[in-house]
Design a protein around this motif. Structure first.
Motif, PDB file in Angstrom:
ATOM      1  N   TYR A   2       0.861  -1.172   0.005  1.00 63.61           N
ATOM      2  CA  TYR A   2      -0.030   0.074   0.081  1.00 63.61           C
ATOM      3  C   TYR A   2       0.796   1.293   0.057  1.00 63.61           C
ATOM      4  CZ  TYR A   2      -4.149  -2.845   1.063  1.00 63.61           C
ATOM      5  OH  TYR A   2      -5.017  -3.595   0.958  1.00 63.61           O
ATOM      6  N   GLY A   3       1.943   1.241   0.589  1.00 61.95           N
ATOM      7  CA  GLY A   3       2.958   2.328   0.698  1.00 61.95           C
ATOM      8  C   GLY A   3       3.644   2.602  -0.442  1.00 61.95           C
ATOM      9  N   LEU A  48      -5.701   4.550   1.327  1.00 59.41           N
ATOM     10  CA  LEU A  48      -4.716   3.388   1.568  1.00 59.41           C
ATOM     11  C   LEU A  48      -4.048   3.529   2.767  1.00 59.41           C
ATOM     12  CD1 LEU A  48      -3.280   2.791  -2.244  1.00 59.41           C
ATOM     13  CD2 LEU A  48      -4.986   1.568  -0.837  1.00 59.41           C
ATOM     14  N   PRO A  49      -3.580   4.583   3.296  1.00 57.36           N
ATOM     15  CA  PRO A  49      -2.681   4.750   4.342  1.00 57.36           C
ATOM     16  C   PRO A  49      -3.672   4.351   5.725  1.00 57.36           C
ATOM     17  CG  PRO A  49      -2.317   6.567   3.259  1.00 57.36           C
ATOM     18  CD  PRO A  49      -3.312   6.083   2.752  1.00 57.36           C
ATOM     19  N   TRP A  51      -6.082   1.865   5.484  1.00 58.29           N
ATOM     20  CA  TRP A  51      -6.268   0.524   5.622  1.00 58.29           C
ATOM     21  C   TRP A  51      -4.854   0.108   6.044  1.00 58.29           C
ATOM     22  CZ3 TRP A  51     -10.964  -0.166   5.688  1.00 58.29           C
ATOM     23  CH2 TRP A  51     -11.904   0.459   4.800  1.00 58.29           C
ATOM     24  N   ALA A  52      -3.826   0.437   5.610  1.00 54.21           N
ATOM     25  CA  ALA A  52      -2.358  -0.130   5.920  1.00 54.21           C
ATOM     26  C   ALA A  52      -2.341  -0.116   7.398  1.00 54.21           C
ATOM     27  CB  ALA A  52      -1.328   0.800   5.311  1.00 54.21           C
ATOM     28  N   ILE A  55      -4.428  -2.597   8.923  1.00 54.27           N
ATOM     29  CA  ILE A  55      -3.880  -3.978   8.930  1.00 54.27           C
ATOM     30  C   ILE A  55      -2.778  -4.173   9.951  1.00 54.27           C
ATOM     31  CG2 ILE A  55      -2.413  -5.608   7.351  1.00 54.27           C
ATOM     32  CD1 ILE A  55      -4.367  -4.396   5.087  1.00 54.27           C
ATOM     33  N   VAL A  56      -1.923  -3.184  10.025  1.00 52.14           N
ATOM     34  CA  VAL A  56      -0.893  -3.256  11.191  1.00 52.14           C
ATOM     35  C   VAL A  56      -0.862  -3.327  12.335  1.00 52.14           C
ATOM     36  CG1 VAL A  56       1.412  -2.010  11.583  1.00 52.14           C
ATOM     37  CG2 VAL A  56       1.065  -2.111   9.418  1.00 52.14           C
ATOM     38  N   ASP A 241      -6.361 -10.272  -0.602  1.00 49.93           N
ATOM     39  CA  ASP A 241      -5.479  -9.413  -0.098  1.00 49.93           C
ATOM     40  C   ASP A 241      -4.479  -9.186  -1.433  1.00 49.93           C
ATOM     41  OD1 ASP A 241      -5.899  -9.014   2.247  1.00 49.93           O
ATOM     42  OD2 ASP A 241      -4.966 -10.565   3.111  1.00 49.93           O
ATOM     43  N   SER A 245      -4.662  -5.613  -3.776  1.00 49.94           N
ATOM     44  CA  SER A 245      -3.244  -5.035  -4.268  1.00 49.94           C
ATOM     45  C   SER A 245      -3.134  -4.746  -5.536  1.00 49.94           C
ATOM     46  CB  SER A 245      -2.143  -5.767  -3.694  1.00 49.94           C
ATOM     47  OG  SER A 245      -2.333  -5.855  -2.204  1.00 49.94           O
ATOM     48  N   CYS A 248      -5.366  -1.934  -6.663  1.00 46.42           N
ATOM     49  CA  CYS A 248      -4.777  -0.635  -6.356  1.00 46.42           C
ATOM     50  C   CYS A 248      -3.646  -0.080  -7.127  1.00 46.42           C
ATOM     51  CB  CYS A 248      -4.445  -0.754  -4.873  1.00 46.42           C
ATOM     52  SG  CYS A 248      -5.819  -1.054  -3.800  1.00 46.42           S
TER      53      CYS A 248
END
Length: 310
Positions: A2-3, A48-49, A51-52, A55-56, A241, A245, A248
């Motif tokens: 995502y990053g 996206l950040p 969602w990231a 997840i983390v 997943d 990705s 995206c």
């Protein structure tokens, strides 16, 4: 992942938006579609950040912000699909229906403005279920931003089918028809760049299918999945997943496929950096290309609605 997508997509779409604003390029219908496509991709990338981070760690942004992010994500997804479809339709009229398009050229900008606004309204309406049913659910002491209701299985199935039909199948069918007719027209054209144009068109369709089809297939499988086996559930989640990705990643490729490969965009980009003092006159002369001829293919320019000359 995502990053990386966020960074590349932000740079690419940012350059597209900057180019239209700096050079005041909003003069054709395609220009407005491209600018709106860049905006849609930017909105998608901004989600996206969040969602990231979820997840983390876990969802720490609250219920209301969950609805906002989920709704914006889905709205940008739909608007992006419909804008890609609109670009293919406009290219179809500009190339296949060239005489008619030339006569009504003055109306194309007005039509693109109205249709772009309509696309955003339609995308919002299709995203209403996400705004309504998304929320924060806790699983094993971890909070997740998800869609849920009392009848989650039927809700998911209905949403996924409707969204796949309207947000993927319909644009795919229209794009396939438009670009097929464009290729046929180019093959009969007296233009030395027609084969380059055909390669670009084929690349556009392949990227759209390769990056979107797997995710939509997995989304459909998840909608009807009633399996209680842990291994099956994990496999589907992993596939979700990976394919998500890839979907995206398409946001990063849009600027390169639809705009950056255009001659005018490259020239404008070189001129912009030269104006900033980041590029010398020698490098500007080296990297910028000669002014394209009037017989250049519309499909190769990607940022003009000049009637194609057969």
């Amino acid at each position: 992942m995502y990053g990386i997508i966020f960074s590349i997509g932000l740079a690419g779409n940012g350059l597209v938006m900057l180019r239209y604003i700096y050079f005041n390029r909003l003069k054709t219908g395609t220009d407005y579609y491209m600018l709106n496509l860049a905006i849609a991709d930017m909105v998608f990338l901004i989600t996206l950040p969040f969602w990231a981070a979820s997840i983390v760690r876990t969802w720490i942004f609250g219920k209301e912000f969950c609805k906002v992010i989920y709704g914006l994500y889905k709205m940008s997804f739909f608007s992006g699909m419909f804008l890609l479809m609109s670009v293919s339709v406009e290219r179809y009229f500009a190339i296949v229906q060239a005489p008619s398009a030339h006569r009504h050229r003055s109306k194309t900008v007005w039509i693109s403005k109205i249709s772009s606004l309509g696309i955003w309204v339609l995308a919002f309406l299709l995203s209403v279920p996400e705004f309504i049913y998304s929320g924060v659910k806790e699983y094993n002491s971890e909070k997740n931003c998800v869609i849920y209701s009392d009848n989650i299985q039927s809700l998911n199935a209905g949403l996924k089918i409707a969204q796949m039909a309207s947000g993927f199948l319909l644009p795919l069918i229209i794009m396939f028809f438009c670009y097929s007719m464009i290729i046929v027209t180019l093959l009969h054209a007296r233009n030395f760049e027609k084969y380059k144009a055909i390669k670009v068109i084929i690349a556009i369709v392949i990227v759209f299918v390769v990056f979107q089809l797997p995710y939509n297939c997995v989304m459909l499988i998840k909608a009807f999945d009633n399996s209680t086996q842990c291994h099956t559930s994990k496999t589907i989640d992993f596939a979700d997943d990976v394919t998500y990705s890839l979907a995206c990643l398409r946001c990063c490729l849009n600027p390169f496929l639809y705009v950056i490969i255009g001659v005018k965009f490259r020239n404008d980009l070189c001129k912009f950096f030269k104006d900033l003092g980041c590029m010398s006159q020698e490098k500007f002369a080296k990297w910028s290309t000669a002014k394209p001829s009037k017989r250049s293919s519309f499909a190769m320019e990607t940022d003009t609605t000049t009637t194609f000359s057969p």
